[in-house]
Write an enzyme that holds these catalytic residues in place. Structure first.
Site, PDB file in Angstrom:
ATOM      1  N   SER A 107      21.721   6.822  69.291  1.00  0.00           N
ATOM      2  CA  SER A 107      21.757   7.882  70.297  1.00  0.00           C
ATOM      3  C   SER A 107      21.229   9.226  69.829  1.00  0.00           C
ATOM      4  O   SER A 107      20.994  10.114  70.650  1.00  0.00           O
ATOM      5  CB  SER A 107      23.180   8.048  70.830  1.00  0.00           C
ATOM      6  OG  SER A 107      23.557   6.933  71.604  1.00  0.00           O
TER       7      SER A 107
ATOM      8  N   LYS B 229      26.347  18.490  73.734  1.00  0.00           N
ATOM      9  CA  LYS B 229      26.351  17.174  74.380  1.00  0.00           C
ATOM     10  C   LYS B 229      27.627  16.996  75.209  1.00  0.00           C
ATOM     11  O   LYS B 229      28.725  17.326  74.744  1.00  0.00           O
ATOM     12  CB  LYS B 229      26.238  16.078  73.322  1.00  0.00           C
ATOM     13  CG  LYS B 229      26.065  14.671  73.887  1.00  0.00           C
ATOM     14  CD  LYS B 229      25.784  13.668  72.780  1.00  0.00           C
ATOM     15  CE  LYS B 229      25.572  12.265  73.349  1.00  0.00           C
ATOM     16  NZ  LYS B 229      25.241  11.275  72.300  1.00  0.00           N
TER      17      LYS B 229
ATOM     18  N   SER C 198      21.995   8.146  73.814  1.00  0.00           N
ATOM     19  CA  SER C 198      22.754   8.885  74.802  1.00  0.00           C
ATOM     20  C   SER C 198      22.567  10.393  74.713  1.00  0.00           C
ATOM     21  O   SER C 198      23.032  11.135  75.589  1.00  0.00           O
ATOM     22  CB  SER C 198      24.247   8.540  74.661  1.00  0.00           C
ATOM     23  OG  SER C 198      24.747   8.914  73.392  1.00  0.00           O
TER      24      SER C 198
END
Length: 472
Positions: free
Chosen positions: A179, A80, A155
């Protein structure tokens, strides 16, 4: 080799360990899939093919030499873009960090590399992880593999989309307000929000922050558990880190739930609006759970005060984390970040004291609640994957959405409880859009959440359904 991309990471790992598959072959298949589909999805960013190929070659040499292999040996992994990677660009989705190349891995990345993962790229994020829709001014918009006109969530939206489309074997993520769970629901993959301290974070500006956690994503629950087994474990630099080794998560997961008492609530006892098709899929889990041997009851834990707890500590975190950037380079920060920082700076000592009291009261209610049930099954996301051209859905369940956070309440109210939660695929709508549920368990009972999610996954069978992504 194209089918190899869609296999569970646990299957790929077994093939790598036996020599049926080499790290070079799997990485080549991964990079081929990325080249074919990523232009359409924009899930993987900042790819470093050269270093990945060198790492895969080293992994194959280690296997040939009979050296000990890590649990993630040879598995391609995209990190990520909120997590620092040594020698690989880490932008946080922000123009202010567009050229940022860290000198060192942060702890979670270092652990995954040490376990043998082949880090080949980063997954896209919203700017500083703000919001559950993945777009930013550096890399643009990530699209949903099941419906490219829809959001992939966020996210960890790039991570979820990449997993669903077979662009990576495993992906890490993080979760403050959903997220790991919202994008898992949107993209028909698994995301586990660990208990605070299960996956220690270092370095960290606030080592005592409990709303934000790092955790695993995978195409199956067993994949997520495999990654968690590497990410978890104590670290003396993280004061909240839990003492247990992550090895417990690498063990087999049960197929039955006999003797467990599980509550199911499609709308958190009326606390949140939910799209009708989402609610129906959550309700359908009642019969599935009973078929697995569980006793099922209705209702939800009392979440009084969870809204104030989440909003207060989240706002403080943004003011602390990016407040200086908002002051120094305001034009490089999106409006939602300005709004969050302003909320944090407007808080008074009395506001924070109230949030501390409410969090304490919530903790004791949650503790008592999980003496009466073993788990709570809820929607992972209140909404269906929405139009990717929007910043956030304007209505959910027929109710207007107040701001870019409000539609995520089914996830972020659970964040305030500090309970672990596993998001697992649970069905598809008539349009073919994925829907997941989250399995919430008592504080530190991460393994129980994964076990229940695994049993649901095996009966429902939805993780086997892969998307058909149109060529760009």
């Amino acid at each position: 080799m194209s089918a190899i991309n869609d296999l569970p990471a646990t299957t790929q790992a077994r093939m790598l360990a036996t020599g049926e598959l080499s790290a070079r072959e799997l990485l080549a298949a991964t990079l081929d899939r990325v080249a074919a589909l990523n232009p359409r999805l924009n899930a993987v960013v900042s790819i470093d093919e050269e270093s990945a190929r060198a790492a895969a070659a080293a992994a194959d040499e280690a296997h040939a030499a009979g050296r000990p292999l890590g649990p993630l040996h040879g598995l391609p992994l995209a990190v990520k873009d909120l997590h620092a990677t040594a020698g690989m660009r880490t932008t946080f989705g922000s123009p202010a960090f567009e050229d940022n190349v860290p000198e060192a891995d942060e702890l979670v990345v270092a652990r995954m590399r040490a376990a043998g993962a082949i880090v080949f790229g980063k997954t896209n994020v919203p700017e500083f992880g703000a919001g559950s829709h993945t777009f930013n001014p550096v890399f643009g918009l990530t699209r949903n593999p099941y419906a490219p006109d829809r959001s992939a969530g966020g996210s960890s939206g790039g991570a979820a989309a990449a997993l669903a489309a077979g662009l990576t074997s495993l992906a890490d993520g993080s979760d403050m307000g959903g997220s790991l769970r919202n994008p898992a629901s949107f993209c028909n993959v698994v995301g586990h929000r660990p208990s605070p301290g299960r996956v220690p974070a270092w370095p960290a500006k606030d080592a005592w922050f409990t709303l934000g956690v790092q955790g695993p994503m995978g195409r199956t629950v067993a994949d997520a558990a495999l990654l968690l087994s590497v990410q978890a474990g104590p670290d003396e630099r993280a004061p909240l880190s839990l003492p247990e080794s992550g090895a417990v998560f690498a063990a087999g997961l049960p197929a039955r739930l006999d003797g467990l008492r599980i509550a199911v609530s499609p709308d958190l006892d009326g606390r949140v609006p939910v799209d009708a098709e989402v609610a129906a899929i959550v309700e359908a889990q009642v019969d599935v759970l009973r078929g697995l041997g569980a006793e099922v009851v209705s209702g939800c834990l009392d979440l009084t005060g969870a809204e104030e707890v989440f909003q207060t500590f989240r706002a403080l975190n943004y003011a602390q984390g990016v407040g200086d950037l908002v002051d120094g380079e305001p034009d490089k920060v999106k409006q939602a970040i300005h709004w969050n920082v302003a909320k944090g700076r407007a808080l008074t000592g009395a506001d924070v004291a109230t949030a501390i009291r409410l969090r304490t009261e919530l903790f004791h209610r949650v503790r008592a609640y999980f003496t009466t049930v073993d788990a709570l099954v809820l929607p992972a996301s209140q909404a269906l994957p929405f139009d990717a051209a929007l910043e956030y859905p304007k209505t959910v369940g027929g109710s207007e959405v107040e701001d870019y956070l409000h539609w995520m309440r089914a996830a972020y109210l659970i964040s305030a409880t500090e309970c672990p939660a596993t998001a697992v695929p649970a069905g598809f709508t008539g349009e073919g859009l994925p829907v997941g549920v989250q399995v919430v368990t008592a504080r530190h009972a991460d393994l129980r959440a994964l076990e229940i999610a695994h049993a649901l996954e095996k009966v429902n069978g939805h993780t086997a359904r892969r998307p058909s992504v149109p060529s760009p």
